[in-house]
Design a protein around this motif. Structure first.
Motif, mmCIF file in Angstrom:
data_model
loop_
_atom_site.group_PDB
_atom_site.id
_atom_site.type_symbol
_atom_site.label_atom_id
_atom_site.label_comp_id
_atom_site.label_asym_id
_atom_site.label_seq_id
_atom_site.Cartn_x
_atom_site.Cartn_y
_atom_site.Cartn_z
ATOM 1 N N CYS A 75 0.677 -1.135 -0.051
ATOM 2 C CA CYS A 75 -0.104 -0.009 0.041
ATOM 3 C C CYS A 75 0.620 1.307 -0.128
ATOM 4 O O CYS A 75 0.637 2.176 -0.715
ATOM 5 C CB CYS A 75 -0.857 -0.021 1.150
ATOM 6 N N THR A 125 -17.708 0.113 1.817
ATOM 7 C CA THR A 125 -17.195 -0.822 2.802
ATOM 8 C C THR A 125 -18.295 -1.254 3.843
ATOM 9 O O THR A 125 -18.231 -2.586 4.110
ATOM 10 C CB THR A 125 -16.008 -0.368 3.514
ATOM 11 N N MET A 156 -7.952 -11.746 0.057
ATOM 12 C CA MET A 156 -8.415 -10.340 -0.679
ATOM 13 C C MET A 156 -9.524 -9.781 0.221
ATOM 14 O O MET A 156 -9.697 -8.708 0.279
ATOM 15 C CB MET A 156 -8.800 -10.527 -2.058
ATOM 16 N N LEU A 171 -9.003 -5.976 1.691
ATOM 17 C CA LEU A 171 -10.133 -4.868 1.251
ATOM 18 C C LEU A 171 -11.129 -4.560 2.338
ATOM 19 O O LEU A 171 -11.757 -3.283 2.431
ATOM 20 C CB LEU A 171 -10.873 -5.285 -0.019
ATOM 21 N N ASN A 172 -11.209 -5.290 3.656
ATOM 22 C CA ASN A 172 -12.301 -4.875 4.487
ATOM 23 C C ASN A 172 -11.786 -5.087 6.072
ATOM 24 O O ASN A 172 -12.601 -4.721 6.748
ATOM 25 C CB ASN A 172 -13.379 -6.164 4.159
ATOM 26 N N ALA A 174 -7.411 2.735 0.657
ATOM 27 C CA ALA A 174 -8.946 2.586 0.277
ATOM 28 C C ALA A 174 -9.198 4.061 -0.452
ATOM 29 O O ALA A 174 -10.001 3.895 -1.360
ATOM 30 C CB ALA A 174 -9.675 2.031 1.357
ATOM 31 N N LEU A 222 -5.839 0.444 -2.985
ATOM 32 C CA LEU A 222 -5.972 -0.788 -2.138
ATOM 33 C C LEU A 222 -5.968 -1.953 -2.866
ATOM 34 O O LEU A 222 -5.410 -3.048 -2.540
ATOM 35 C CB LEU A 222 -7.271 -0.655 -0.897
ATOM 36 N N GLU A 223 -6.861 -2.060 -3.811
ATOM 37 C CA GLU A 223 -7.091 -3.319 -4.610
ATOM 38 C C GLU A 223 -6.002 -3.880 -5.221
ATOM 39 O O GLU A 223 -5.657 -4.791 -5.234
ATOM 40 C CB GLU A 223 -7.983 -3.291 -5.433
ATOM 41 N N ALA A 240 -3.332 -4.911 -2.787
ATOM 42 C CA ALA A 240 -3.506 -6.237 -2.514
ATOM 43 C C ALA A 240 -3.097 -7.253 -3.633
ATOM 44 O O ALA A 240 -2.323 -8.393 -3.107
ATOM 45 C CB ALA A 240 -5.117 -6.494 -1.909
#
Ligand SMILES: [Zn+2]
Ligand SMILES: [Zn+2]
Length: 444
Positions: A307, A330, A407, A411-412, A427, A432-433, A436
């Motif tokens: 990140c 989210t 994943m 993300l969460n 995010a 973020l994606e 990851a």
């Protein structure tokens, strides 16, 4: 210095530790003492007899930790005529509220709890002693995590993992040979947990810059002073070399103290810890037994550093204005991910909504300063290489994590705690994606 202080020095030298303070606020004086030698059990028993006389004491151990240290300590305590009760935990105990209650009941009439073991045995003893208002001593058996000296205990309450305040031990006794010969996986886990501070410290600086102005350089300066004694020696830690493993162990003890000095876990617990808590909390849903704390945190370090690298490449002009949209997206996923615990998670995430909504204005305002911080972080490849050099595999597969579960956490997991971390920054910035995915490539 009197002879007691010579024999049992405090882990942090009270004369010099404050030199690294940059905030000017009051910091507590860490009191925990360390006695590390082959006769640790004998000295522990003598101290116990001298301090508590005929008052009774509870010793906690499990079959593995009893075999390497607990039995010896019990023998010495009995020889010193300490009134002793032994609470024998099962193999691989889990620190649940239910088990804590049992230990609290058994220790209600005791003067002291002594935990012989690593993470869970210590958390159980520390928390039960704190709840009963009695003393707590610890005999660590592995360099596996930094919680020995910290003022928190990780306890599962009604199935949800919580980090609860608990008074640190007054005294720590160690058989160096036991710590040195702890299983490789435990050493690798401790290596990951102690290196987490390198990234969590930057998380804290970012948060402090944007919101709380709470950062102090003291914890980082304490760690920088000793970092080279373990970070340069992954192979030696893997082989069980004495000075490298004890360097790691000492680093872990200091890192726990650094947390208590700061009055929060921020200096050693950022976004990299959130993914570990996420997987711990998902156990009832996925059925996956959590991996060692430090190893899951190691995976989190790879994510956090990925990140930071993505964020460092971003220009201020590219920052999106999407705080509200990102928060809602989210939030919308919480029910399907958390099932029966969804309300509790949603409450945590809601607590940082106001802060997250300010990202639209605060991030562009401070982007240059933030970028300076982002650029201080080493790339994820650096950490994967370090962790692998201990000689134990470092991959999702080794930790029984699927790519989907990785994943999902990446993300969460920022929703489960109200603390602002790099995962929130990434995010919001829309990276973020991609970060990851970068991490996933390195963990396959
Ligand atoms: Zn300070
Ligand atoms: Zn940790």
């Amino acid at each position: 210095m009197n002879s007691e202080a010579q024999k049992h020095p405090t882990i942090v030298d009270p004369q010099t530790y404050l030199a690294g303070c940059t905030c000017g606020n009051q910091h507590p004086t860490p009191q925990v003492t360390l006695y590390s030698a082959m006769d640790a059990s004998k000295v522990l028993a003598e101290d116990c007899q001298a301090i508590y006389r005929n008052r009774s004491v509870l010793l906690l151990s499990d079959p593995e930790t009893d075999a390497v240290a607990g039995a010896k300590v019990r023998q010495e305590l009995e020889q010193a005529q300490v009134s002793l009760e032994h609470y024998f935990l099962p193999s691989n105990p889990v620190a649940t509220d239910h088990l804590v209650e049992k230990i609290q009941t058994v220790s209600r009439d005791k003067a002291l709890i002594i935990s012989v073991g690593s993470g869970t045995v210590n958390d159980l003893g520390k928390y039960a002693a704190d709840q009963n208002g009695i003393d707590f001593w610890s005999m660590p058996t592995a360099p596996s995590m930094n919680g020995y000296t910290s003022g928190i205990a990780a306890i599962k309450v009604k199935g949800v993992k919580r980090t609860l305040p608990a008074v640190p031990p007054q005294r720590i006794y160690v058989f160096p040979g036991v710590v040195q010969q702890a299983p490789l996986k435990l050493r690798q886990a401790g290596f990951c947990d102690v290196l987490a501070k390198v990234v969590s410290d930057i998380d804290w600086q970012c948060e402090s810059l944007l919101f709380s102005d709470s950062y102090c350089g003291l914890p980082a300066s304490m760690m920088t002073a000793v970092e080279k004694t373990y970070s340069d020696y992954p192979e030696e830690i893997g082989r069980g070399d004495e000075s490298a493993v004890m360097g790691l162990f000492n680093g872990l003890l200091l890192s726990g103290i650094a947390m208590s000095l700061a009055g929060s876990s921020a200096p050693a617990s950022g976004g990299e810890h959130l993914v570990s808590h996420f997987w711990d909390m998902r156990e009832p849903i996925t059925g996956r037994e959590p991996e060692l704390h430090g190893l899951q945190v190691g995976v989190g370090i790879i994510l956090s550093t990925a990140c930071y690298r993505r964020l460092a490449q971003l220009n201020k002009a590219d920052l999106p204005q999407q705080a509200e949209r990102v928060f809602s997206a989210t939030t919308a996923r919480i029910p399907e991910i958390w099932g029966p615990n969804a309300d509790e998670v949603a409450k945590q995430f809601q607590n940082k909504r106001a802060a997250l909504l300010k990202f639209d204005t605060l991030l562009p305002q401070h982007w240059e300063e933030l970028q300076e911080l982002f650029r201080q972080v080493q790339p994820p490849e650096h950490f994967v290489e370090l962790f692998t050099r201990t000689g134990a595999p470092f991959s999702l597969e080794a930790f029984r994590l699927t790519q989907d579960e990785f994943m999902l956490a990446a993300l969460n997991s920022r929703a489960i705690r109200e603390r602002i971390t790099v995962l929130d920054l990434a995010a919001h910035a829309g990276v973020l994606e991609a970060a990851a995915e970068d991490a996933l490539q390195l963990l396959r």
